[in-house]
Scaffold this motif. Structure first.
Motif, PDB file in Angstrom:
ATOM      1  N   ALA A 171       0.522  -1.776   0.095  1.00  0.00           N
ATOM      2  CA  ALA A 171      -0.034  -0.012   0.437  1.00  0.00           C
ATOM      3  C   ALA A 171       0.860   1.150  -0.240  1.00  0.00           C
ATOM      4  CB  ALA A 171      -0.913  -0.220   1.415  1.00  0.00           C
ATOM      5  N   VAL A 172       0.766   2.035  -0.956  1.00  0.00           N
ATOM      6  CA  VAL A 172       1.664   3.161  -1.588  1.00  0.00           C
ATOM      7  C   VAL A 172       1.042   4.502  -1.495  1.00  0.00           C
ATOM      8  CG1 VAL A 172       3.185   4.467  -2.905  1.00  0.00           C
ATOM      9  CG2 VAL A 172       3.099   2.329  -2.796  1.00  0.00           C
ATOM     10  N   ASN A 173       1.859   5.188  -0.275  1.00  0.00           N
ATOM     11  CA  ASN A 173       0.575   6.930   0.516  1.00  0.00           C
ATOM     12  C   ASN A 173      -1.292   6.187  -0.079  1.00  0.00           C
ATOM     13  OD1 ASN A 173       2.866   7.556  -1.313  1.00  0.00           O
ATOM     14  ND2 ASN A 173       2.842   9.033   0.346  1.00  0.00           N
ATOM     15  N   ALA A 174      -1.409   5.640   0.981  1.00  0.00           N
ATOM     16  CA  ALA A 174      -2.554   4.403   0.834  1.00  0.00           C
ATOM     17  C   ALA A 174      -4.236   5.561   1.174  1.00  0.00           C
ATOM     18  CB  ALA A 174      -2.660   3.344   1.615  1.00  0.00           C
ATOM     19  N   ASP A 175      -4.985   4.914   0.376  1.00  0.00           N
ATOM     20  CA  ASP A 175      -6.685   6.021   1.210  1.00  0.00           C
ATOM     21  C   ASP A 175      -6.766   5.311   2.256  1.00  0.00           C
ATOM     22  OD1 ASP A 175      -8.383   3.801   0.819  1.00  0.00           O
ATOM     23  OD2 ASP A 175      -7.943   4.301  -1.839  1.00  0.00           O
ATOM     24  N   MET A 176      -7.747   5.405   2.826  1.00  0.00           N
ATOM     25  CA  MET A 176      -7.402   5.000   4.652  1.00  0.00           C
ATOM     26  C   MET A 176      -8.455   3.468   4.510  1.00  0.00           C
ATOM     27  SD  MET A 176     -11.512   7.590   5.095  1.00  0.00           S
ATOM     28  CE  MET A 176     -12.379   7.827   4.034  1.00  0.00           C
ATOM     29  N   ARG A 177      -9.277   3.476   3.597  1.00  0.00           N
ATOM     30  CA  ARG A 177      -9.582   1.816   3.584  1.00  0.00           C
ATOM     31  C   ARG A 177      -8.935   0.939   2.780  1.00  0.00           C
ATOM     32  NH1 ARG A 177     -15.193   1.560  -0.369  1.00  0.00           N
ATOM     33  NH2 ARG A 177     -15.372  -0.022   1.241  1.00  0.00           N
ATOM     34  N   LEU A 178      -8.016   1.659   1.873  1.00  0.00           N
ATOM     35  CA  LEU A 178      -6.818   0.472   2.049  1.00  0.00           C
ATOM     36  C   LEU A 178      -5.689   0.448   3.068  1.00  0.00           C
ATOM     37  CD1 LEU A 178      -5.218  -1.313  -0.866  1.00  0.00           C
ATOM     38  CD2 LEU A 178      -4.250   0.517  -0.849  1.00  0.00           C
ATOM     39  N   LYS A 179      -5.474   1.627   3.267  1.00  0.00           N
ATOM     40  CA  LYS A 179      -4.245   1.052   4.911  1.00  0.00           C
ATOM     41  C   LYS A 179      -5.012   0.176   6.230  1.00  0.00           C
ATOM     42  CE  LYS A 179      -2.606   5.122   5.939  1.00  0.00           C
ATOM     43  NZ  LYS A 179      -2.058   6.740   6.532  1.00  0.00           N
ATOM     44  N   TRP A 180      -6.169   0.778   6.124  1.00  0.00           N
ATOM     45  CA  TRP A 180      -6.986  -0.355   7.234  1.00  0.00           C
ATOM     46  C   TRP A 180      -6.550  -1.630   6.927  1.00  0.00           C
ATOM     47  CZ3 TRP A 180     -11.753  -3.005   6.685  1.00  0.00           C
ATOM     48  CH2 TRP A 180     -12.468  -4.003   7.799  1.00  0.00           C
ATOM     49  N   TRP A 181      -6.894  -2.263   5.200  1.00  0.00           N
ATOM     50  CA  TRP A 181      -7.240  -3.383   4.632  1.00  0.00           C
ATOM     51  C   TRP A 181      -5.124  -3.711   4.988  1.00  0.00           C
ATOM     52  CZ3 TRP A 181      -4.473  -5.666   1.401  1.00  0.00           C
ATOM     53  CH2 TRP A 181      -4.728  -6.924   0.541  1.00  0.00           C
ATOM     54  N   ALA A 182      -4.713  -3.128   4.737  1.00  0.00           N
ATOM     55  CA  ALA A 182      -3.461  -3.374   4.740  1.00  0.00           C
ATOM     56  C   ALA A 182      -2.741  -3.753   6.502  1.00  0.00           C
ATOM     57  CB  ALA A 182      -2.303  -2.958   4.449  1.00  0.00           C
ATOM     58  N   GLN A 183      -3.322  -2.963   7.143  1.00  0.00           N
ATOM     59  CA  GLN A 183      -2.659  -2.799   8.886  1.00  0.00           C
ATOM     60  C   GLN A 183      -3.828  -4.313   9.561  1.00  0.00           C
ATOM     61  OE1 GLN A 183      -4.210   1.002  10.541  1.00  0.00           O
ATOM     62  NE2 GLN A 183      -2.430   1.638   9.943  1.00  0.00           N
ATOM     63  N   LEU A 184      -4.666  -4.786   8.911  1.00  0.00           N
ATOM     64  CA  LEU A 184      -5.418  -5.996   9.670  1.00  0.00           C
ATOM     65  C   LEU A 184      -4.719  -6.844   8.931  1.00  0.00           C
ATOM     66  CD1 LEU A 184      -9.336  -4.845   9.260  1.00  0.00           C
ATOM     67  CD2 LEU A 184      -7.860  -5.021  11.811  1.00  0.00           C
ATOM     68  N   ARG A 185      -3.771  -7.253   7.830  1.00  0.00           N
ATOM     69  CA  ARG A 185      -3.499  -8.144   7.056  1.00  0.00           C
ATOM     70  C   ARG A 185      -1.995  -8.075   7.483  1.00  0.00           C
ATOM     71  NH1 ARG A 185      -7.931  -7.183   5.458  1.00  0.00           N
ATOM     72  NH2 ARG A 185      -9.511  -8.931   4.918  1.00  0.00           N
ATOM     73  N   GLY A 186      -1.010  -6.948   8.159  1.00  0.00           N
ATOM     74  CA  GLY A 186       0.337  -7.461   8.308  1.00  0.00           C
ATOM     75  C   GLY A 186       1.200  -6.855   6.860  1.00  0.00           C
ATOM     76  N   HIS A 187      -0.351  -6.300   5.413  1.00  0.00           N
ATOM     77  CA  HIS A 187       1.131  -5.938   4.792  1.00  0.00           C
ATOM     78  C   HIS A 187       1.857  -4.640   4.804  1.00  0.00           C
ATOM     79  CE1 HIS A 187      -0.739  -9.354   2.644  1.00  0.00           C
ATOM     80  NE2 HIS A 187      -2.387  -8.950   2.366  1.00  0.00           N
ATOM     81  N   PRO A 188       2.678  -4.126   3.695  1.00  0.00           N
ATOM     82  CA  PRO A 188       3.725  -3.628   3.752  1.00  0.00           C
ATOM     83  C   PRO A 188       2.894  -2.473   3.880  1.00  0.00           C
ATOM     84  CG  PRO A 188       5.110  -4.802   2.374  1.00  0.00           C
ATOM     85  CD  PRO A 188       3.342  -5.351   2.960  1.00  0.00           C
ATOM     86  N   ILE A 189       3.109  -1.358   4.657  1.00  0.00           N
ATOM     87  CA  ILE A 189       2.398   0.480   4.425  1.00  0.00           C
ATOM     88  C   ILE A 189       3.204   1.450   4.280  1.00  0.00           C
ATOM     89  CG2 ILE A 189       0.894   2.410   4.749  1.00  0.00           C
ATOM     90  CD1 ILE A 189      -0.935   0.037   6.445  1.00  0.00           C
TER      91      ILE A 189
END
Length: 228
Positions: free
Chosen positions: A204-222
């Motif tokens: 997730a690159v400079n992610a919008d709020m929904r993508l950031k939330w999704w990435a955080q839940l799954r432990g993906h790089p932001i």
């Protein structure tokens, strides 16, 4: 010894490789220049409203506003849109590459990965980006032309947006004989979730709020790739 497995790094364009949304810049440019034949004013304003929601991760209208925007190209010659895209790229887009994007491209190349643009932009702008950055391919929306070389206002084949992006990526990977689990995808937008869920390395690159939330839940790089 077996040959090294090939991997593909897919990159979104708007607000990922570049710090702005090129569609917004394009529409505003057309409105400034009074190009009524390219975009009807009210249609442009509807699309701008959708793009604002999209940038916040709430592009709930799907591909419909995108298709409406494409309809505004109907009747324009291939040569005209090619020249307009070239000037637009040189004057407004080329200076917008994020520093982190250029570094990520360098790292992926050093790792032996193919780097491919995967964007909802038109092939006209996408191919300019791919050529300038030395990418290995461009997957974007291909605008249909008639027998006289004028745009019909329709998109050829699958619309490169949402799940359509995933279909385009899968088709390209089938040509390359590469598994999608061996690939990475860099994007800012929750609308790209179908691809993010399919690849082995979503970022997730400079992610919008929904993508950031999704990435955080799954432990993906932001990551934050900065601004030019």
């Amino acid at each position: 010894m077996g040959s090294k497995r090939v991997s593909v790094a897919f990159f979104d364009l708007d607000k990922t490789l570049i710090a702005r949304n090129s569609a917004v810049l394009w529409i505003r440019r057309q409105l400034r220049e009074g190009k009524e034949g390219v975009l009807a004013r009210m249609g442009a304003l509807r699309v701008l409203s959708w793009l604002t929601r999209y940038s916040l991760g709430w592009g709930g209208g799907g591909a419909i506003p995108l298709l409406e925007a494409m309809e505004g190209f109907a009747g324009v010659s291939h040569e005209e849109i090619l020249e307009q895209s070239r000037r637009f790229y040189e004057e407004e887009v080329r200076r917008l590459y994020r520093p982190g994007a250029l570094e990520a491209l360098k790292q992926q190349r050093q790792a032996g990965c193919l780097c491919i643009l995967l964007s909802s932009t038109t092939q006209y702008l996408g191919e300019l980006v791919a050529a300038d950055l030395g990418l290995d391919g461009c997957l974007a929306n291909v605008l249909e032309t008639d027998a006289e070389g004028r745009l019909s206002g329709r998109v050829e084949g699958i619309v490169c947006y949402g799940r359509g992006k995933l279909h385009k990526a899968q088709a390209k990977l089938a040509e390359l004989n590469v598994a999608i689990e061996d690939c990475s995808f860099y994007t800012d937008s929750y609308a790209d979730l179908p691809v993010m869920e399919a690849v082995g390395s979503p970022v997730a690159v400079n992610a919008d709020m929904r993508l950031k939330w999704w990435a955080q839940l799954r432990g993906h790089p932001i990551v934050d790739w900065g601004v030019p």
